[in-house]
Motif scaffolding. Structure first.
Motif, PDB file in Angstrom:
ATOM      1  N   THR A 130     -16.674  -2.726   3.133  1.00 20.09           N
ATOM      2  CA  THR A 130     -17.941  -2.245   2.579  1.00 20.09           C
ATOM      3  C   THR A 130     -17.722  -0.886   1.920  1.00 20.09           C
ATOM      4  O   THR A 130     -17.150   0.021   2.535  1.00 20.09           O
ATOM      5  CB  THR A 130     -19.014  -2.110   3.683  1.00 20.09           C
ATOM      6  N   VAL A 131     -18.164  -0.771   0.663  1.00 20.47           N
ATOM      7  CA  VAL A 131     -18.057   0.492  -0.077  1.00 20.47           C
ATOM      8  C   VAL A 131     -19.468   1.004  -0.339  1.00 20.47           C
ATOM      9  O   VAL A 131     -20.307   0.272  -0.875  1.00 20.47           O
ATOM     10  CB  VAL A 131     -17.313   0.288  -1.416  1.00 20.47           C
ATOM     11  N   ARG A 150      -8.630   4.177  -3.823  1.00 20.60           N
ATOM     12  CA  ARG A 150      -7.603   3.203  -4.234  1.00 20.60           C
ATOM     13  C   ARG A 150      -7.539   2.045  -3.246  1.00 20.60           C
ATOM     14  O   ARG A 150      -7.310   0.896  -3.630  1.00 20.60           O
ATOM     15  CB  ARG A 150      -6.234   3.898  -4.306  1.00 20.60           C
ATOM     16  N   VAL A 151      -7.748   2.326  -1.981  1.00 19.05           N
ATOM     17  CA  VAL A 151      -7.684   1.294  -0.943  1.00 19.05           C
ATOM     18  C   VAL A 151      -8.954   0.441  -0.937  1.00 19.05           C
ATOM     19  O   VAL A 151      -8.895  -0.795  -0.938  1.00 19.05           O
ATOM     20  CB  VAL A 151      -7.468   1.933   0.447  1.00 19.05           C
ATOM     21  N   GLU A 165     -15.033  -1.446  -9.103  1.00 20.12           N
ATOM     22  CA  GLU A 165     -13.611  -1.459  -9.431  1.00 20.12           C
ATOM     23  C   GLU A 165     -12.863  -1.796  -8.142  1.00 20.12           C
ATOM     24  O   GLU A 165     -12.827  -0.985  -7.209  1.00 20.12           O
ATOM     25  CB  GLU A 165     -13.177  -0.087  -9.949  1.00 20.12           C
ATOM     26  N   PRO A 166     -12.297  -3.005  -8.034  1.00 20.80           N
ATOM     27  CA  PRO A 166     -11.698  -3.419  -6.757  1.00 20.80           C
ATOM     28  C   PRO A 166     -10.491  -2.577  -6.366  1.00 20.80           C
ATOM     29  O   PRO A 166      -9.745  -2.095  -7.230  1.00 20.80           O
ATOM     30  CB  PRO A 166     -11.290  -4.875  -7.013  1.00 20.80           C
ATOM     31  N   GLY A 167     -10.331  -2.397  -5.048  1.00 21.53           N
ATOM     32  CA  GLY A 167      -9.179  -1.674  -4.523  1.00 21.53           C
ATOM     33  C   GLY A 167      -8.155  -2.639  -3.958  1.00 21.53           C
ATOM     34  O   GLY A 167      -8.218  -3.853  -4.172  1.00 21.53           O
ATOM     35  N   LEU A 169       0.853  -1.184   0.000  1.00 28.26           N
ATOM     36  CA  LEU A 169       0.000   0.000   0.000  1.00 28.26           C
ATOM     37  C   LEU A 169       0.892   1.238   0.000  1.00 28.26           C
ATOM     38  O   LEU A 169       1.607   1.488   0.976  1.00 28.26           O
ATOM     39  CB  LEU A 169      -0.924   0.003   1.225  1.00 28.26           C
ATOM     40  N   PRO A 170       0.867   2.013  -1.093  1.00 29.90           N
ATOM     41  CA  PRO A 170       1.723   3.202  -1.144  1.00 29.90           C
ATOM     42  C   PRO A 170       1.223   4.301  -0.209  1.00 29.90           C
ATOM     43  O   PRO A 170       0.021   4.406   0.048  1.00 29.90           O
ATOM     44  CB  PRO A 170       1.625   3.638  -2.610  1.00 29.90           C
ATOM     45  N   LEU A 171       2.149   5.124   0.264  1.00 27.14           N
ATOM     46  CA  LEU A 171       1.787   6.185   1.213  1.00 27.14           C
ATOM     47  C   LEU A 171       0.781   7.172   0.628  1.00 27.14           C
ATOM     48  O   LEU A 171      -0.058   7.700   1.337  1.00 27.14           O
ATOM     49  CB  LEU A 171       3.049   6.951   1.630  1.00 27.14           C
TER      50      LEU A 171
END
Length: 353
Positions: A175-176, A118-119, A137-139, A110-112
Motif C-alpha cells: 500500500t502506497v 523505488r521499492v 509509478e510501480p516500484g 533490490l539494490p542496497l
C-alpha cells in the motif's frame, strides 16, 4: 481471450540449477519456497564466492512460465482474484475479456541503495490533485509480484526497508499513501536475502520473520572444488552447450516442482507429529508460533516434493534446522552451534517415533 507466449526474450544464459554442485541446504530451502511461497522466504548466510546469487537466479530460470494479463504493471493473474490489481479485477467482474500472455517468473534484484519510493512505487500527487487521476509509478514490489525478490547483503540494508519487504511478503499486498491518496496492489513474492555473517547479522526481530535460514560454507574437499571450477569454466566458455547437456535434468526437476505445487493441498501431517513439532519449539524456547507454522509448511512441501501425501519423521528432521536455527535466543557464553542444538532436541522428542 488472446493467449501469447513470451518469445524472443533477449536474456543472458543462466547457469542450470541442476548443474550446481553441493550447497544442498540452500537448494532445498529455495525449492521448498517455490513449492509453497507461504513458507515465508529464505535467508542465506555464508562465505563470499559460494554461489548464492548464481543459485537464486538458477531457481528462477528453472520455474515454469506463468500466465499474466498483458501490459499490466502488477503481473496480474488472468483468473485468480487474489493475484490481480484493482483495474484487472474490475474488468473480470464486468466479464470483459483480457489479453493474456506467458512470462518467465519475475526475478527482481533490490539494490542496497534503493529508496522507499523505488521499492514501493510513487503516486503523482500533482496529476491526482489537478486532474483527479491516480497515476502510479510501480516500484520493485510491483515488478516482483508472483516472482522472486532477491536482496544481496540484506544485513546491510536499512532496517526500515527490510520491515517493508517482510510486511509485503507476509501480507501479499503493498500500500502506497501520499497526501491522503492511497493505492494498493498485490505483492506476493518469495523473499530471498543473502549475506556474509562477517558483515553483521540482521536484528533478531527481522531474522525471525524469514521462513527458512540456510547456512553455506566454502567447499573444502579438493575433488569437489575442482568439479565446481570445471562446471563454471565449461559454462563460461560455451553456455548453450552446458545448458543443453542439463536440459533433461532441468525438465525433470521442473516437472517435479509443478507436481509438488499441485499436490501440496493433498499432503497430510499427522496430529501427533504436530504436537511433537510444538514440543521441539517449546523446549528450544522459541518465541511466538512462527517456528511451529513454518515447520508444518516446510515438512508438507518436502513430502509433496518427494511425491508423497503423508509427512514422515525424516521430512520433519530434514527441515527442522532450516526452520529454527535463526529463531533461537543467542547466548554469548554458549559454544554449541544452533543447528546442532536443534537437532539434539529434535532427536530427544521424536526418538522412537
Amino acid at each position: 481471450m488472446v493467449s501469447l507466449s513470451a518469445t524472443n526474450q533477449d536474456v543472458r544464459p543462466v547457469f542450470p540449477f541442476t548443474a550446481i554442485v553441493g550447497q544442498d541446504e540452500m537448494k532445498l530451502a529455495l525449492i521448498l519456497n517455490v513449492i509453497d511461497p507461504k513458507i515465508g522466504g529464505v535467508m542465506i548466510m555464508g562465505d563470499r564466492g559460494t554461489g548464492k546469487s548464481t543459485t537464486i537466479r538458477a531457481i528462477a530460470d528453472l520455474l515454469p512460465e506463468i500466465p499474466v494479463v498483458a501490459d499490466d504493471m502488477f503481473n496480474s493473474h488472468p483468473s485468480d482474484l487474489e493475484l490481480m490489481g484493482d483495474e484487472v479485477r474490475n474488468l473480470i467482474r464486468k466479464q470483459e475479456a483480457v489479453e493474456t500472455r506467458f512470462i518467465k517468473v519475475p526475478m527482481v534484484d533490490l539494490p542496497l541503495g534503493a529508496t522507499e519510493d523505488r521499492v514501493c512505487g510513487t503516486i503523482d500527487i500533482e496529476k491526482a490533485l489537478m486532474e483527479g487521476v491516480k497515476t502510479f509509478e510501480p516500484g520493485l514490489l510491483a515488478k516482483a509480484n508472483r516472482g522472486i525478490l532477491y536482496v544481496d547483503e540484506v544485513n546491510l540494508l536499512d532496517d526500515h526497508l527490510v520491515d517493508i519487504l517482510l510486511d509485503s511478503a507476509a501480507s501479499g499486498w503493498n500500500t502506497v499513501e501520499r497526501e491522503g491518496i492511497s493505492i494498493r496492489h498485490p505483492a506476493r513474492f518469495v523473499l530471498v536475502g543473502s549475506g556474509n555473517p562477517e558483515e553483521g547479522e540482521l536484528r533478531p526481530q527481522l531474522l525471525d520473520r524469514f521462513g527458512l535460514h540456510a547456512e553455506i560454507r566454502t567447499v573444502k574437499d579438493p575433488t569437489l572444488r575442482v568439479e565446481i571450477v570445471e562446471q563454471r569454466s565449461n559454462f563460461d566458455q560455451n553456455p548453450q552447450s552446458c545448458i543443453e547437456s542439463y536440459k533433461d535434468q532441468q525438465l525433470d526437476l521442473k516437472q517435479k516442482i509443478i507436481d509438488a505445487q499441485s499436490n501440496l493441498k493433498n499432503t497430510n501431517l499427522d496430529y501427533e507429529f504436530k504436537v511433537k513439532i510444538s514440543q521441539v519449539c517449546s523446549e528450544l524456547d522459541v518465541d511466538g508460533l512462527r517456528g511451529d507454522i513454518v515447520i508444518n509448511r516446510a515438512a508438507k512441501a518436502l513430502a509433496a516434493y518427494e511425491g508423497r501425501t503423508e509427512v514422515t519423521v525424516q521430512d520433519i528432521k530434514k527441515v527442522v534446522t532450516l526452520c529454527l536455527r535463526h529463531r533461537l535466543r543467542k547466548d554469548p557464553l554458549e559454544s554449541i552451534d544452533s543447528g546442532v542444538k536443534v537437532a539434539k532436541v529434535f532427536d530427544q522428542i521424536f526418538e522412537g517415533s
